[in-house]
Enzyme design. Structure first.
Site, mmCIF file in Angstrom:
data_model
loop_
_atom_site.group_PDB
_atom_site.id
_atom_site.type_symbol
_atom_site.label_atom_id
_atom_site.label_comp_id
_atom_site.label_asym_id
_atom_site.label_seq_id
_atom_site.Cartn_x
_atom_site.Cartn_y
_atom_site.Cartn_z
ATOM 1 N N ARG A 200 10.467 5.146 6.231
ATOM 2 C CA ARG A 200 9.913 6.492 6.292
ATOM 3 C C ARG A 200 9.462 6.883 7.699
ATOM 4 O O ARG A 200 9.039 8.018 7.913
ATOM 5 C CB ARG A 200 8.714 6.601 5.346
ATOM 6 C CG ARG A 200 9.090 6.447 3.897
ATOM 7 C CD ARG A 200 7.898 6.064 3.038
ATOM 8 N NE ARG A 200 7.033 7.155 2.677
ATOM 9 C CZ ARG A 200 7.211 7.984 1.650
ATOM 10 N NH1 ARG A 200 8.288 7.846 0.896
ATOM 11 N NH2 ARG A 200 6.346 8.930 1.377
ATOM 12 N N SER B 84 -3.829 1.649 -0.368
ATOM 13 C CA SER B 84 -3.659 2.488 0.814
ATOM 14 C C SER B 84 -4.974 3.169 1.162
ATOM 15 O O SER B 84 -5.708 3.612 0.276
ATOM 16 C CB SER B 84 -2.598 3.553 0.535
ATOM 17 O OG SER B 84 -2.591 4.521 1.566
ATOM 18 N N LYS C 226 0.976 -4.991 9.792
ATOM 19 C CA LYS C 226 2.082 -4.441 8.994
ATOM 20 C C LYS C 226 2.932 -3.503 9.838
ATOM 21 O O LYS C 226 2.429 -2.511 10.377
ATOM 22 C CB LYS C 226 1.518 -3.681 7.793
ATOM 23 C CG LYS C 226 2.567 -3.000 6.915
ATOM 24 C CD LYS C 226 1.954 -2.487 5.619
ATOM 25 C CE LYS C 226 2.968 -1.780 4.750
ATOM 26 N NZ LYS C 226 3.348 -0.438 5.242
ATOM 27 N N GLN D 147 -5.477 -1.268 3.076
ATOM 28 C CA GLN D 147 -4.596 -0.871 4.189
ATOM 29 C C GLN D 147 -5.319 0.107 5.073
ATOM 30 O O GLN D 147 -6.086 0.949 4.609
ATOM 31 C CB GLN D 147 -3.314 -0.242 3.626
ATOM 32 C CG GLN D 147 -2.352 0.272 4.677
ATOM 33 C CD GLN D 147 -2.680 1.680 5.096
ATOM 34 O OE1 GLN D 147 -3.379 2.396 4.396
ATOM 35 N NE2 GLN D 147 -2.192 2.077 6.269
ATOM 36 N N VAL E 212 13.253 -4.222 -1.636
ATOM 37 C CA VAL E 212 13.252 -5.266 -2.670
ATOM 38 C C VAL E 212 13.350 -4.631 -4.053
ATOM 39 O O VAL E 212 12.512 -3.815 -4.434
ATOM 40 C CB VAL E 212 11.969 -6.118 -2.585
ATOM 41 C CG1 VAL E 212 11.961 -7.168 -3.688
ATOM 42 C CG2 VAL E 212 11.858 -6.766 -1.217
ATOM 43 N N ARG E 213 14.395 -4.976 -4.786
ATOM 44 C CA ARG E 213 14.573 -4.405 -6.133
ATOM 45 C C ARG E 213 14.836 -5.464 -7.191
ATOM 46 O O ARG E 213 14.791 -5.186 -8.382
ATOM 47 C CB ARG E 213 15.772 -3.438 -6.151
ATOM 48 C CG ARG E 213 15.675 -2.255 -5.235
ATOM 49 C CD ARG E 213 14.707 -1.203 -5.710
ATOM 50 N NE ARG E 213 14.656 -0.119 -4.746
ATOM 51 C CZ ARG E 213 13.915 -0.116 -3.650
ATOM 52 N NH1 ARG E 213 13.137 -1.144 -3.378
ATOM 53 N NH2 ARG E 213 13.932 0.902 -2.813
ATOM 54 N N PRO F 126 0.834 -1.192 0.000
ATOM 55 C CA PRO F 126 0.000 0.000 0.000
ATOM 56 C C PRO F 126 0.871 1.245 0.000
ATOM 57 O O PRO F 126 1.749 1.390 0.840
ATOM 58 C CB PRO F 126 -0.782 -0.124 1.311
ATOM 59 C CG PRO F 126 0.075 -0.972 2.184
ATOM 60 C CD PRO F 126 0.797 -1.924 1.267
ATOM 61 N N THR F 127 0.661 2.111 -0.974
ATOM 62 C CA THR F 127 1.421 3.357 -1.021
ATOM 63 C C THR F 127 0.450 4.482 -1.339
ATOM 64 O O THR F 127 -0.353 4.392 -2.272
ATOM 65 C CB THR F 127 2.510 3.307 -2.106
ATOM 66 O OG1 THR F 127 1.900 3.260 -3.382
ATOM 67 C CG2 THR F 127 3.402 2.096 -1.928
ATOM 68 N N TYR G 220 -5.026 2.577 8.864
ATOM 69 C CA TYR G 220 -4.400 3.048 10.097
ATOM 70 C C TYR G 220 -5.424 2.926 11.215
ATOM 71 O O TYR G 220 -6.640 2.920 10.956
ATOM 72 C CB TYR G 220 -3.970 4.512 9.962
ATOM 73 C CG TYR G 220 -2.845 4.711 8.985
ATOM 74 C CD1 TYR G 220 -1.527 4.506 9.360
ATOM 75 C CD2 TYR G 220 -3.107 5.096 7.673
ATOM 76 C CE1 TYR G 220 -0.496 4.681 8.449
ATOM 77 C CE2 TYR G 220 -2.084 5.266 6.761
ATOM 78 C CZ TYR G 220 -0.791 5.060 7.156
ATOM 79 O OH TYR G 220 0.229 5.231 6.274
ATOM 80 N N THR H 141 -1.648 -1.045 9.508
ATOM 81 C CA THR H 141 -0.335 -0.431 9.724
ATOM 82 C C THR H 141 -0.199 -0.009 11.188
ATOM 83 O O THR H 141 -1.002 0.777 11.678
ATOM 84 C CB THR H 141 -0.163 0.795 8.828
ATOM 85 O OG1 THR H 141 -0.284 0.380 7.469
ATOM 86 C CG2 THR H 141 1.189 1.458 9.044
ATOM 87 N N HIS I 138 8.062 0.571 7.163
ATOM 88 C CA HIS I 138 7.321 1.641 6.490
ATOM 89 C C HIS I 138 8.193 2.277 5.402
ATOM 90 O O HIS I 138 8.237 3.503 5.240
ATOM 91 C CB HIS I 138 6.886 2.696 7.516
ATOM 92 C CG HIS I 138 5.590 3.397 7.163
ATOM 93 N ND1 HIS I 138 4.437 3.246 7.892
ATOM 94 C CD2 HIS I 138 5.271 4.249 6.164
ATOM 95 C CE1 HIS I 138 3.472 3.990 7.362
ATOM 96 N NE2 HIS I 138 3.950 4.605 6.311
#
Lengths: 327, 327, 327, 327
Positions: C262, C106, C235, C127, C293-294, C77-78, C129, C155, C259
């Site tokens: 962040r 998100s 999360k 997601q 992760v890339r 979630p972004t 809060y 989260t 997170h």
């Protein structure tokens, strides 16, 4: 710019010296890993500073082979100093005397033992390679003895000359107006064959004149007795095993050295190797160190780890010279 | 540019201050290894964050020598603040009061204890060096006491002044319109001989006035009893051994400090030394820390490792000052 | 330039996006140490490759909460994806469906759950809060349920908003033509007071709307039962202790997350924390991971260390979006 | 500029070769972490140099599968050498012969085994991939045998082609005037279908022709008996487990290799993996190494850790070629 520490001489030297000369003084072997490590290893050693200690009276004097010096800092043997300045080894000798300490003159100096002796009083040792032609060695030692030199620093870490790539690229050679003065007037025997190349780095230092033919070395070093009664410091020890052999062979002292990182790359920093050598020496002989020393705190670290003193080596000893004359 | 963290004051200070002044505030000793390490050591300490914890009510207040402050952050003693701004220590004093915390005034401040006291109410401590001339020390303490200062922070880590090479290159000296106000009007005794050099870094701080002659220090610190009834924080402890001695000698608290990395290079970061000092103090006195603190998370790390609070030290405390007036 | 790996999206994004938007996606908290470490920690994990193994048939499918996906890679979630492109979360949803995997939307998306659902079939989680105003939480969950979302990712690592200094400098705020769609039409109760600041990062996310008041959280998470029958993924777990609590509280799964670096700086990399969480979970729930992760090899490392899958997180998930539309 | 070490060929190659060609020779897989590590791991291995050892007589000769060579350095198989120079593999073959050592020809060479054989006498091995179409493998082996090649180096570490991103960006393809000569005139069977893409990196090397279908490999390697009586060196072993299997399967020797860091990134450096492979081989077969060797000291380190010799691999073998013709 005011020079406030030894490392800053490097920038000055780089500016003032011809590239070939600067590179000769400044380069280490191959990847120069050990050259960096000689410094880095010092920076990994930390102090545990104590407070409320009486430091009002400090005595920096010490004794080397019975000779009292003002500070536990000597001048390592470094070749060809006149490339940096016409006064060359003379200036270094005067500086060492003024500082109340010992200069070790390189056998490959551009000034002879007699010339250095003539600069005035001072305690001086003579550095020597072990040549196949023992007669040449004998003549060099005699000459140093007669000139009042008090001990021999025997370099044992160059069976071959280290591969310094800047020198190869620069096709390094001693400038024509300079010679290796200590060899003048000697009966060079078979070394005479290469005498025309005497000042050429690749030939003179490596294949011919200077090659160290270990097969003819008496491991007990007993041969030295027949040549000189001077005490011998073995220079180039990096292991406990060799420290023990040197002591058994009658060395008067050991210099932990990697030849200023100019011989074999990827050997440990001297300050790293110091501890095992000190332990192996068991207090029977004094242990000294060169390589990477730039700060008073470096000297203190070496002493704290068992050294009896340090030698300012190739690269920066030339700066001591520069200080007196050029800066 | 909006300044969003303490480190960014550095760029602003570098831009706004004369080089000599910036360098004086920003430099560490010699290679500045410890200056970097004071920061790096914090970044090697990681958190194990817990979740689902009630953090709705947070209390940052704490007590230092019985004085309640709003946050576990105090102002370390830092010399010569008026070089940064005419308001100098006045502004710092007001900022500390506004933040509800303690300012420790340097004895080498450019404002006197009386001047700082006159800026308004606030809890203030006075920093002191141990001079050979105990009469001078006694006069300084009396003066601070009378001005309402509540404790003494005794700096014990400068038997010699640290070698800060930028200061040497800059030929650092206090600007002529400033003086070390706390020494004005005192009977300086033998220190008077060097009074004409009073503001010169090399002479005043090092060889003459400020030199700490440890040989005359009573290791039990019992001499302090005859001078002051104020509690004493011993500033400059980096080892368990000295922590134990300080506690036995009657210190009211210990400040783990390497003098902002300005004295001896290659000592551990203060956050590294903290643990052994806390353990040695055994809870008998509070332990504080200065050096390298730039983030709230740094403060938290220090608290988590046993500190009772931290002091914002030399370099960045001046930024606190800058914040109020210059930015 | 052809983009050949996920990291290269960063350069493209930096070029194509307004600075405020790029910084919002790309920044970590404070010194961004953990942001770097999320990557560095992967590079310290090496493979022991075996040879002569039959790899002709590879099955990358896996199952998450009973849902089969084509690869063990989901979309984390972004928030606020429409800042990057008008298609925003729509494009991400379509990309996830095309890839045969799960998108976690998100709650602070710039598209509503209904809008995302309308892009076509696909497995989606929501997601959330934990707001002080539980009624708001309940409404959000109901809305997601009704829109066909299959699980909740809760989260738990932002009791306060992380300090992202680029956002502060940029005075980050959601562009006026965008809103946080999932909150539209809800009865916000006391949150309504801050609704005018709804899109402002500092107020909305931190002090007001988004502040996570842990004091009102039921540690057993039993309150969620009254709100939803959907499975809950917790999360933001980084420790074994919290993993155990999450399992006991009835979590359906755990997402090891910092997170995207962040929130709190100087926490471990997620791949570093993974092992202790997996061990603590004892196989009772699945453990997932986001952060850093890339590469496919990163995914494999996470699986080898016990993860059931990974989530592409904030920064680079937006690149997946970019891939579809912008590049 | 005079080239004084192997690494310096890199700069020359970069200058003289088209970018696509240079990148093909110089790139490692993905992040190229292992490419760097192949070098870095050597620099973490230090010497303990002994002094006063007789080194006047040095013998660098050694024996590989019964063939005597002048130095423990061979030429690793590296594909497509004519991209660097028209003489390509011919020049490498002549250089290897002149140096008195073995060249291993890549099956993907731009010269055929017959062409290489025609350059003059020399000991040569042939490298081979294991293709699904065993008939193609059999034909290749027969052809190499007939041309006088003495052993097979069987590459076992590329079930898929490594992801070299520069090649992808460059859309690498063999220049049209070159072909993979060893495949010409062969009955390619099903491989024929992809023969039009024969020179294309992505198709030919990866999905089609070159894919290594491990499911059809007999783990005992017994199938090779029916094809060739030549000894087989298994190339690509990085673990003790696989070393044991290779020995049991009848390998004549093991080459510790990570394919010049061109296959799977984040595998250990070969010099790191060497020790466990040597230990597992228990002296039953010789162990060789390629990857990262740039210095004589690297060779010595490999020998000291148990290797019987090293292979100069992809990138720098092409420089050997360059030395003869281009520099």
């Amino acid at each position: 710019m005011e020079i406030t520490n030894v490392s800053e001489y490097d920038a000055t030297a780089k500016e003032k010296l011809p590239k070939m000369v600067y590179d000769y003084y400044a380069s280490g072997a191959e990847d120069q890993w050990t050259l960096q490590e000689n410094r880095n290893a010092f920076s990994r050693i930390l102090f545990r500073p104590r407070i409320l200690i009486d430091v009002s009276k400090i005595d920096l004097t010490t004794t080397v082979l019975g000779f009292k010096i003002s500070i536990p800092i000597m001048i390592a043997p470094t070749a060809r100093q006149k490339m940096a300045h016409p006064e060359g080894e003379y200036a270094t000798a005067r500086a060492a005397s003024a500082a109340g300490t010992i200069m070790i003159l390189s056998s490959r100096a551009t000034s002879s033992v007699e010339e250095v002796a003539s600069t005035g009083p001072g305690i001086r040792f003579f550095q020597l390679y072990v040549y196949k032609e023992r007669n040449v060695v004998a003549q060099l030692v005699k000459r140093a003895e007669r000139a009042g030199f008090k001990a021999i620093a025997l370099t044992v870490d160059n069976p071959r000359l280290g591969r310094r790539e800047a020198d190869i690229k620069n096709r390094f050679t001693l400038p024509p107006f300079l010679t290796l003065k200590n060899f003048e007037g000697l009966d060079l025997g078979k070394m005479d064959k290469v005498s025309s190349h005497f000042n050429c780095c690749n030939l003179a230092d490596n294949s011919g004149l200077a090659s160290y033919v270990a097969g003819q070395v008496d491991p007990t070093l007993s041969w030295k007795v027949s040549i000189t009664s001077l005490p011998i410091l073995v220079k180039g020890v990096l292991t406990a095993e060799d420290a023990r052999i040197a002591v058994q062979a009658g060395a008067a002292g050991i210099i932990v050295s990697n030849h200023g990182a100019r011989q074999l790359d990827y050997v440990p920093a001297t300050i790293t190797a110091l501890e095992e050598v000190v332990k192996a020496a068991q207090g029977r002989v004094s242990v000294f160190l060169d390589g990477g020393v730039r700060r008073g705190t470096d000297v203190f670290k070496a002493l704290a780890l068992g050294a009896s003193g340090i030698l300012l080596d190739d690269r920066w000893c030339s700066h001591w010279l520069l200080r007196e004359k050029l800066v």
